[in-house]
Scaffold this motif. Structure first.
Motif, PDB file in Angstrom:
ATOM      1  N   HIS A 318       0.884  -1.413  -0.032  1.00 21.26           N
ATOM      2  CA  HIS A 318      -0.046  -0.088   0.102  1.00 21.26           C
ATOM      3  C   HIS A 318       0.847   1.277   0.006  1.00 21.26           C
ATOM      4  CE1 HIS A 318      -3.742  -2.364   1.649  1.00 21.26           C
ATOM      5  NE2 HIS A 318      -3.369  -2.393   0.544  1.00 21.26           N
ATOM      6  N   ALA A 319       2.159   1.163  -0.233  1.00 24.52           N
ATOM      7  CA  ALA A 319       3.120   2.205  -0.329  1.00 24.52           C
ATOM      8  C   ALA A 319       4.141   1.919  -1.562  1.00 24.52           C
ATOM      9  CB  ALA A 319       3.670   2.662   0.877  1.00 24.52           C
ATOM     10  N   PRO A 320       4.922   2.811  -1.911  1.00 25.88           N
ATOM     11  CA  PRO A 320       5.721   2.385  -3.201  1.00 25.88           C
ATOM     12  C   PRO A 320       6.596   1.217  -2.781  1.00 25.88           C
ATOM     13  CG  PRO A 320       5.698   4.861  -3.030  1.00 25.88           C
ATOM     14  CD  PRO A 320       4.811   4.271  -1.862  1.00 25.88           C
ATOM     15  N   SER A 321       6.948   0.526  -3.328  1.00 19.81           N
ATOM     16  CA  SER A 321       7.727  -0.732  -3.278  1.00 19.81           C
ATOM     17  C   SER A 321       9.107  -0.469  -2.477  1.00 19.81           C
ATOM     18  CB  SER A 321       8.159  -1.626  -4.412  1.00 19.81           C
ATOM     19  OG  SER A 321       8.493  -1.046  -5.581  1.00 19.81           O
ATOM     20  N   PHE A 322       9.710   0.738  -3.054  1.00 17.42           N
ATOM     21  CA  PHE A 322      11.108   1.075  -2.608  1.00 17.42           C
ATOM     22  C   PHE A 322      11.215   1.427  -1.039  1.00 17.42           C
ATOM     23  CE2 PHE A 322       9.382   5.015  -4.069  1.00 17.42           C
ATOM     24  CZ  PHE A 322       9.558   6.107  -2.853  1.00 17.42           C
ATOM     25  N   LEU A 323       9.906   1.571  -0.657  1.00 20.97           N
ATOM     26  CA  LEU A 323      10.042   1.954   1.007  1.00 20.97           C
ATOM     27  C   LEU A 323       9.938   0.370   1.498  1.00 20.97           C
ATOM     28  CD1 LEU A 323       7.283   4.871   0.948  1.00 20.97           C
ATOM     29  CD2 LEU A 323       9.831   4.991   1.227  1.00 20.97           C
ATOM     30  N   LYS A 324      10.056  -0.533   1.253  1.00 14.95           N
ATOM     31  CA  LYS A 324       9.981  -1.948   1.846  1.00 14.95           C
ATOM     32  C   LYS A 324      11.129  -1.876   2.814  1.00 14.95           C
ATOM     33  CE  LYS A 324       6.811  -4.736  -0.779  1.00 14.95           C
ATOM     34  NZ  LYS A 324       6.677  -5.861  -1.504  1.00 14.95           N
TER      35      LYS A 324
END
Length: 479
Positions: A318-324
């Motif tokens: 639910h947030a951009p994948s680069f924030l994982k």
């Protein structure tokens, strides 16, 4: 991850983080609005607010410790009412906190500029946000030590005000003015109606009071990082609620015994106003310094929660994948939240009217989040049953329903508080925005999935056709 289980956060560290997050500008400055709305009955609002905080904290901590894999109250909302509810809850909370903290950075800049007028507000505000972000990157244990120190400064200041106020009331000390000693008299408790604007004023003040308590949810977010959470978290909850209730009720009670509410202005701290009334002008400078540390402390604790909220959102897609983030400290979420605060600061400086409209939604965001926590807890208890240890909300389901009704009532009464009608509109607009965003995101993902399936089907069909063609070639050669 071993370090977390071996050391972890103690009950006192959790308490200091919560107190540091809660006692900020909303109490030192914002309490004036609530006092004007409720009058002396503001004491009831603070007591009721403390009871609600106690119930919400136990509900959130119960869910966090008994189902640690979920990650945050956003996850519990998603588990209870579907991914859309989790998406909206997480982003509404994050947006409200980012806007509130960028405004806090602006407030510190204005206070500092009163001493150093030549310094740019943009540079000051940006430096504060960058500093808060970098400190959070050090991790929970180091942050908790700094939070404990800053929280102690705030508590000592409030206790000093209470002691000074009591001595003034008893006549042990007297104020000093141009015409001699200033005698204590005309307190609000003895000269004004207990309910300044009736039930409407009391209910309306609950928005400001809950915003003054906002930030306590840090205990729930940090519960999984506590040492022996089933033992530590209940102790931290009790200490936090007792400390906050004692400091808030005693300080406001003393204040209402010192001066009438008509003397309290929304442009200055009520404590400063009371002390200035008795000729202690130097106290204004001291309290402004404390106010700066209070706001910094609130920003540090808020950033702690924001980084973990972004990680929770990213883990669910639910947030951009680069924030994982897989590490214990959510570095990406913290930096992303810091960048958003900087953006909020610049928007506030360029478009102050739009920014004030959004900032007024901060109270709504807090109340909305707390309402979702209690609604999620009701579904959580119905699904998982009653925990067997002390870390549970007692009195279920009546306690959960009581809190939920109070929070909904506080939201409904927002228009009765001056300046908060726009906050309700802005809050509803933010919820609608994220609701539409979730719908469009799921629609995009669905279409993208259909395209992938169609591509895969066409590729498989082409492969089958090529197999058939190559299988027929030897027969043709024989002919």
């Amino acid at each position: 991850m071993e370090e977390k289980h071996e050391k972890g956060l103690s009950a006192w560290q959790l308490t200091m983080m919560a107190v540091g997050s809660v006692i900020g500008g909303s109490f030192f400055l914002g309490s004036a609005v609530a006092i004007h709305s409720a009058g002396p009955s503001i004491i009831i609002s603070y007591i009721l607010g403390g009871i609600l905080v106690y119930f919400i904290l136990f509900a959130l901590s119960e869910m966090t410790v008994n189902n640690p894999g979920v990650g945050s109250f956003r996850g519990f909302a998603a588990e209870a009412y579907g991914p859309g509810a989790g998406f909206i809850t997480g982003w509404v909370y994050w947006t409200g906190m980012v806007l509130a903290m960028s405004s806090e950075a602006t407030a510190i800049s204005i206070l500092v500029k009163s001493w150093f007028p030549g310094v740019s507000t943009t540079i000051l505000g940006s430096s504060i946000i960058v500093g808060v972000t970098l400190i959070n990157l050090l991790g929970a244990s180091k942050l908790s030590k700094l939070e404990s120190s800053l929280a102690a400064v705030k508590m000592i200041t409030i206790v000093a005000f209470i002691v000074a106020g009591v001595l003034l009331i008893l006549g042990v000390i007297r104020g000093v003015g141009g015409n001699g000693n200033i005698v204590y008299g005309r307190p609000a408790f003895f000269t004004e109606p207990f309910f300044a604007e009736g039930f409407r004023g009391l209910a309306g003040s609950m928005l400001i009071i809950m915003f003054a308590y906002a930030g306590f949810e840090i205990i729930g977010l940090a519960a999984s990082e506590a040492r022996q959470p089933r033992v530590t978290v209940p102790k931290a909850i009790h200490k936090t609620v007792v400390l906050l209730l004692s400091l808030y009720i005693l300080s406001v009670g003393v204040l209402l015994f010192l001066i009438p509410t008509s003397d309290i202005s929304g442009n200055a701290s009520p404590m400063v106003t009371a002390l200035n009334h008795f000729g202690f002008g130097w106290a204004g400078t001291v309290l402004n310094i404390v106010l700066i540390t209070a706001i910094l402390s609130t920003m540090l604790a808020a950033m702690f929660g924001l980084g973990r909220m972004i990680r929770s959102l990213a883990d669910e897609g639910h947030a951009p994948s680069f924030l994982k983030e897989k590490r214990e400290v959510p570095y990406k979420g913290i930096v992303f939240s810091g960048a958003a605060m900087l953006l909020g600061l610049f928007v506030g400086l360029l478009f102050p009217q739009i920014y004030l409209f959004l900032i007024s939604a901060g109270g709504f965001s807090s109340l909305f989040t707390y309402a979702m926590i209690m609604a999620s807890h009701i579904r959580f208890r119905n699904t998982h049953g009653k925990p067997g240890d002390r870390l549970r909300l007692r009195g279920f389901p009546y306690s959960s329903l009581f809190v939920l009704v109070c929070l909904i009532a506080a939201i409904a009464f927002m228009p009765f508080i001056k300046g908060q009608g726009t906050g309700l509109i802005a809050g509803i607009a933010i919820v609608a925005f994220y609701g539409i965003s979730y719908f469009l995101m799921t629609l995009y993902q669905k279409n993208r999935g259909n395209k992938k399936d169609a591509y895969k089907t066409n590729k498989e069909l082409g492969f089958e056709i090529s197999k058939e063609l190559t299988a027929e070639e030897p027969d043709r050669e024989k002919k």
